[in-house]
Design an enzyme around this catalytic site. Structure first.
Site, short mmCIF file in Angstrom:
data_model
loop_
_atom_site.label_atom_id
_atom_site.label_comp_id
_atom_site.label_asym_id
_atom_site.label_seq_id
_atom_site.Cartn_x
_atom_site.Cartn_y
_atom_site.Cartn_z
CG ASP A 98 -0.39 -0.18 2.33
OD1 ASP A 98 0.93 0.47 2.79
OD2 ASP A 98 -0.96 -0.87 3.60
CG HIS A 113 4.69 -9.63 -0.68
ND1 HIS A 113 3.59 -10.02 0.52
CD2 HIS A 113 5.19 -10.89 -0.34
CE1 HIS A 113 4.23 -11.24 0.85
NE2 HIS A 113 5.26 -11.70 0.30
P1 OAD Z 1 -2.67 -11.17 7.55
O1 OAD Z 1 -3.97 -10.65 7.07
O2 OAD Z 1 -2.32 -12.40 7.32
O3 OAD Z 1 -2.33 -10.82 8.97
C1 OAD Z 1 -2.68 -9.42 9.68
C2 OAD Z 1 -1.92 -9.57 11.14
O4 OAD Z 1 -2.08 -8.49 11.58
C3 OAD Z 1 -2.76 -10.55 11.92
O5 OAD Z 1 -2.15 -11.37 12.77
C4 OAD Z 1 -3.74 -9.57 12.88
O6 OAD Z 1 -3.92 -9.95 14.04
C5 OAD Z 1 -2.67 -8.30 13.10
N1 OAD Z 1 -3.15 -6.87 13.25
C6 OAD Z 1 -4.86 -6.65 13.04
N2 OAD Z 1 -4.85 -5.43 13.43
C7 OAD Z 1 -3.48 -5.00 13.92
C8 OAD Z 1 -3.09 -3.81 14.53
N3 OAD Z 1 -3.89 -2.67 14.65
N4 OAD Z 1 -1.95 -3.82 14.84
C9 OAD Z 1 -0.85 -4.72 14.79
N5 OAD Z 1 -1.45 -6.12 14.29
C10 OAD Z 1 -2.74 -6.09 13.74
O7 OAD Z 1 -1.46 -10.13 6.79
P2 OAD Z 1 -0.07 -10.51 6.28
O8 OAD Z 1 0.53 -11.48 7.50
O9 OAD Z 1 0.50 -9.12 6.00
O10 OAD Z 1 0.45 -11.07 0.05
O11 OAD Z 1 -0.09 -11.36 5.03
C11 OAD Z 1 0.91 -11.78 4.27
C12 OAD Z 1 0.65 -11.66 2.83
O12 OAD Z 1 -0.53 -12.40 2.48
C13 OAD Z 1 0.59 -10.37 2.34
O13 OAD Z 1 1.57 -9.39 2.06
C14 OAD Z 1 -0.45 -10.78 0.94
C15 OAD Z 1 -1.31 -11.73 1.58
O14 OAD Z 1 -1.90 -12.52 0.61
C16 OAD Z 1 0.42 -10.85 -1.06
O15 OAD Z 1 -0.38 -10.15 -1.74
C17 OAD Z 1 1.26 -11.59 -1.90
#
Ligand code: OAD
Length: 234
Positions: A98, A113
């Site tokens: 983003d 990514h």
């Molecule tokens: P996820 O959606 O899998 O995980 C988001 C994490 O953020 C979860 O563990 C939540 O508990 C946490 N979370 C939510 N609100 C929060 C806050 N206010 N402060 C801190 N943490 C919070 O997202 P990613 O791990 O980023 O890939 O996913 C990894 C990849 O999967 C992404 O880059 C994307 C996706 O498919 C691609 O698009 C290639």
């Protein structure tokens, strides 16, 4: 919460995922209201989908751009950017596409990514395209469909990017992981590289993840609240 004076560290890595942008109003992928609950990956976020229906895939990403442009960096993004300005040993390694860290003023960002704000053509390479709407759905030099410069499911990560990120992880003596479920590889593997070394490791996430126990400190809380309370650098 006890403040952490980060001036004493030699190499600081902030490793971020979708949770980092959640308080800005950008939905995560897997949590409640997550993007992958509303859309099917195989229809909008893989090379096969793009080849089958490029317009649909481009419009999905265009909608995401519009949503991001309605959002602003929060206090957590600003703290990271302030620290980066003050210290010269800070890097953000992000899975986010983003651009929110850059909107907050960060310069030293490794985007694992890719980015919503770039397009590419297999022949003419990558270009920036930053508006609400794409300037064109096609390459400016030929008639091919422009492809978002994003690592989709099934794509390999850019080798140069992964080497750079790995180097940072090996060098880090402070790792702060924020807002990732840590389930997507090889990004999740990068964290393991740092965790195997003698780093101070901190995870910030409102929920426990499958790797929380590997961190020295796992803080249950939101990025925008925890980061300003935790870090001191002046
Ligand atoms: P996820 O959606 O899998 O995980 C988001 C994490 O953020 C979860 O563990 C939540 O508990 C946490 N979370 C939510 N609100 C929060 C806050 N206010 N402060 C801190 N943490 C919070 O997202 P990613 O791990 O980023 O890939 O996913 C990894 C990849 O999967 C992404 O880059 C994307 C996706 O498919 C691609 O698009 C290639």
């Amino acid at each position: 919460m006890q403040r952490l004076d980060i001036k004493t560290f030699k190499s600081i890595v902030f490793f971020t995922g979708a949770g980092m942008s959640a308080e800005s109003g950008i939905p995560t992928y897997r949590g409640q209201g997550g993007i992958w609950h509303e859309y099917k990956i195989e229809e909008v976020a893989c090379q096969e989908a793009f080849e089958r229906d490029p317009l649909r895939v481009l419009q999905f990403h265009e909608l995401r751009r519009q949503k991001v442009l309605e959002c602003r960096p929060h206090a957590g993004h600003r703290v990271i950017s302030d620290i980066e300005k003050e210290l010269d040993n800070v890097v953000v390694v992000t899975q986010n596409i983003d651009g929110m860290h850059q909107f907050a003023g960060c310069k030293n960002v490794i985007e694992l990514h890719g980015s919503l704000w770039r397009l590419r053509c297999p022949v003419h390479g990558v270009w920036e395209d930053k508006g609400e709407k794409y300037t064109s759905y096609h390459c400016p030099h030929c008639d091919r469909w422009a492809r978002p410069d994003i690592t989709w499911f099934g794509d390999l990560l850019d080798n140069q990017v992964i080497v750079q990120a790995e180097e940072m992880m090996v060098r880090a003596d402070l790792l702060i992981t924020i807002g990732t479920s840590a389930v997507v590889w090889p990004a999740a593997g990068l964290v393991q590289v740092a965790l195997q070394n003698r780093v101070l490791s901190i995870e910030i996430n409102p929920k426990a993840t499958s790797v929380s126990h590997l961190y020295e400190q796992s803080i249950r809380g939101q990025a925008g609240q925890v980061l300003p309370e935790l870090l001191s650098w002046k």
